[in-house]
Design a protein around this motif. Structure first.
Motif, mmCIF file in Angstrom:
data_model
loop_
_atom_site.group_PDB
_atom_site.id
_atom_site.type_symbol
_atom_site.label_atom_id
_atom_site.label_comp_id
_atom_site.label_asym_id
_atom_site.label_seq_id
_atom_site.Cartn_x
_atom_site.Cartn_y
_atom_site.Cartn_z
ATOM 1 N N GLN A 1 -8.766 -38.058 -100.373
ATOM 2 C CA GLN A 1 -9.527 -36.943 -99.815
ATOM 3 C C GLN A 1 -10.943 -36.952 -100.382
ATOM 4 O O GLN A 1 -11.159 -37.367 -101.520
ATOM 5 C CB GLN A 1 -8.832 -35.616 -100.168
ATOM 6 N N VAL B 1 -11.312 -40.633 -89.939
ATOM 7 C CA VAL B 1 -10.787 -40.749 -91.296
ATOM 8 C C VAL B 1 -9.540 -41.640 -91.346
ATOM 9 O O VAL B 1 -9.249 -42.249 -92.379
ATOM 10 C CB VAL B 1 -10.489 -39.345 -91.876
ATOM 11 N N LEU C 1 -10.294 -44.087 -94.221
ATOM 12 C CA LEU C 1 -9.597 -43.801 -95.485
ATOM 13 C C LEU C 1 -8.103 -44.115 -95.437
ATOM 14 O O LEU C 1 -7.554 -44.676 -96.379
ATOM 15 C CB LEU C 1 -9.791 -42.326 -95.882
ATOM 16 N N ASN D 1 -8.118 -36.772 -95.818
ATOM 17 C CA ASN D 1 -9.096 -35.968 -95.077
ATOM 18 C C ASN D 1 -10.515 -36.195 -95.570
ATOM 19 O O ASN D 1 -10.739 -36.783 -96.637
ATOM 20 C CB ASN D 1 -8.739 -34.472 -95.140
ATOM 21 N N TRP D 2 -11.450 -35.688 -94.768
ATOM 22 C CA TRP D 2 -12.874 -35.681 -95.099
ATOM 23 C C TRP D 2 -13.387 -34.257 -95.301
ATOM 24 O O TRP D 2 -14.569 -33.994 -95.130
ATOM 25 C CB TRP D 2 -13.683 -36.323 -93.969
ATOM 26 N N ASP E 1 -10.787 -35.877 -88.696
ATOM 27 C CA ASP E 1 -11.204 -35.824 -90.093
ATOM 28 C C ASP E 1 -10.106 -35.298 -91.014
ATOM 29 O O ASP E 1 -10.309 -35.210 -92.223
ATOM 30 C CB ASP E 1 -12.485 -35.015 -90.269
ATOM 31 N N TYR F 1 -17.126 -34.976 -96.291
ATOM 32 C CA TYR F 1 -17.461 -35.766 -95.108
ATOM 33 C C TYR F 1 -18.603 -36.735 -95.409
ATOM 34 O O TYR F 1 -19.652 -36.330 -95.908
ATOM 35 C CB TYR F 1 -17.861 -34.858 -93.953
#
Length: 330
Positions: free
Chosen positions: A150, A162, A166, A218-219, A199, A153
């Motif tokens: 995490q 994301v 990620l 998450n972002w 995101d 943004y």
């Protein structure tokens, strides 16, 4: 070995720095459309600046290249480098689509070139030690793998969500730890930052060997979290990627071999000792590049293959699809 970097965003700049510093690497070229950026980097670290990577490949004839461009440009640049007889380290995600990744993998095999994907956490010293301890059976049977990645943004990323940026890290890590493939998943995704891409991603994955994977990416978290926990018969290992820490919470009951089967059944899991292991800190990207260069010299199989990168991408794309359909089969 003559080395070069295509793309000088945040990751590309670190590749430039390390290629200039690593023994047996001669940084010959740096390419980006931002001419001011390439000239600045070459002034700091050496090599010649270019705005056209094809010109750089033709003039400098590097042996190995890092591609750190926006994702949608990975396929073409990789194919051009491979066709020029150059080994490639391409940053993750490997490509925009699975089909593009398949083309890149096929071309590398056809030309007998190295294609490595930049899943940097595989080279994190804490992860290396975790893998060694798991392979030695210290955890016993693995039950769950819980990955959290995490951060705020990142305005620098606009071409993927994301999941591709990620979640690919953690999906690759889950496959690496589970040593198994995903058979089904449930997921939810959200877009809360007014962008075209997701995101927030929450996912639950089932592997062929019955291990459950929990994905929380998450972002929208105002601080960076990079953590994976592996729970099994004897307790739980946790890796903090950022601080390169490896800890273990033991299952106290698992330590008490003299207990009766009845007692184990009734009081099977309790809190035991907490251990923080000594981890020799290293820069994972340096380890990754050094490993890549060794594969180029030996023509050996990279730790993170094109197939690994493609599978992580496929899972990330599938999770986004599942976000609208609740449950998917692989």
């Amino acid at each position: 070995m003559k080395t070069a970097v295509i793309g000088t965003g945040m990751m590309g700049q670190h590749h430039v720095r390390l290629y200039s510093d690593i023994k047996d690497s001669e940084l010959v070229g740096v390419c980006d459309q931002n001419a001011e950026q390439t000239e600045r980097l070459c002034g700091l670290y050496g090599g010649n600046p270019y705005t056209d990577y094809r010109e750089m490949l033709d003039k400098e004839k590097p042996d190995a290249v890092t591609i750190a461009l926006p994702t949608y440009l990975h396929r073409q640049a990789t194919m051009d480098c491979l066709d020029a007889g150059i080994d490639v380290l391409v940053e993750k995600p490997i490509a925009k689509t699975v089909e593009e990744a398949q083309e890149m993998i096929a071309e590398a095999k056809r030309l007998d070139r190295v294609l490595q994907v930049g899943h940097i956490e595989r080279f994190n010293p804490a992860v290396t030690q975790l893998k060694e301890r798991l392979e030695a059976g210290e955890l016993g049977k693995i039950f769950t793998i819980h990955s959290r990645r995490q951060s705020p943004y990142p305005g620098r990323i606009t071409d993927v969500g994301v999941a591709s940026d990620l979640a690919t890290h953690e999906l690759d890590m889950m496959r690496n730890i589970a040593q198994s493939e995903v058979t089904s998943m449930t997921a939810d995704v959200s877009k809360v930052m007014n962008t075209d891409n997701e995101d927030i991603v929450l996912g639950l994955l089932r592997f062929e060997n019955s291990i459950l994977g929990i994905l929380d990416v998450n972002w929208v978290t105002p601080t960076k979290v990079r953590e994976v926990s592996v729970t099994g018969e004897n307790g739980m290992f946790t890796v903090d990627y950022l601080n390169q820490n490896l800890t273990f919470h033991a299952n106290y009951a698992a330590e008490q071999s003299e207990r009766t089967e009845w007692f184990k059944t009734k009081f099977g899991v309790t809190e035991g000792d907490f251990t923080r292991f000594r981890v020799e800190k290293k820069e994972p990207l340096r380890v990754e590049i050094e490993s890549f260069m060794q594969c180029c010299r030996d023509k050996s199989t990279p730790l993170v293959t094109g197939e690994d990168g493609m599978e992580a991408l496929a899972l990330a794309l599938k999770i986004v699809e599942c976000g609208n359909h609740n449950k998917c089969k692989r």
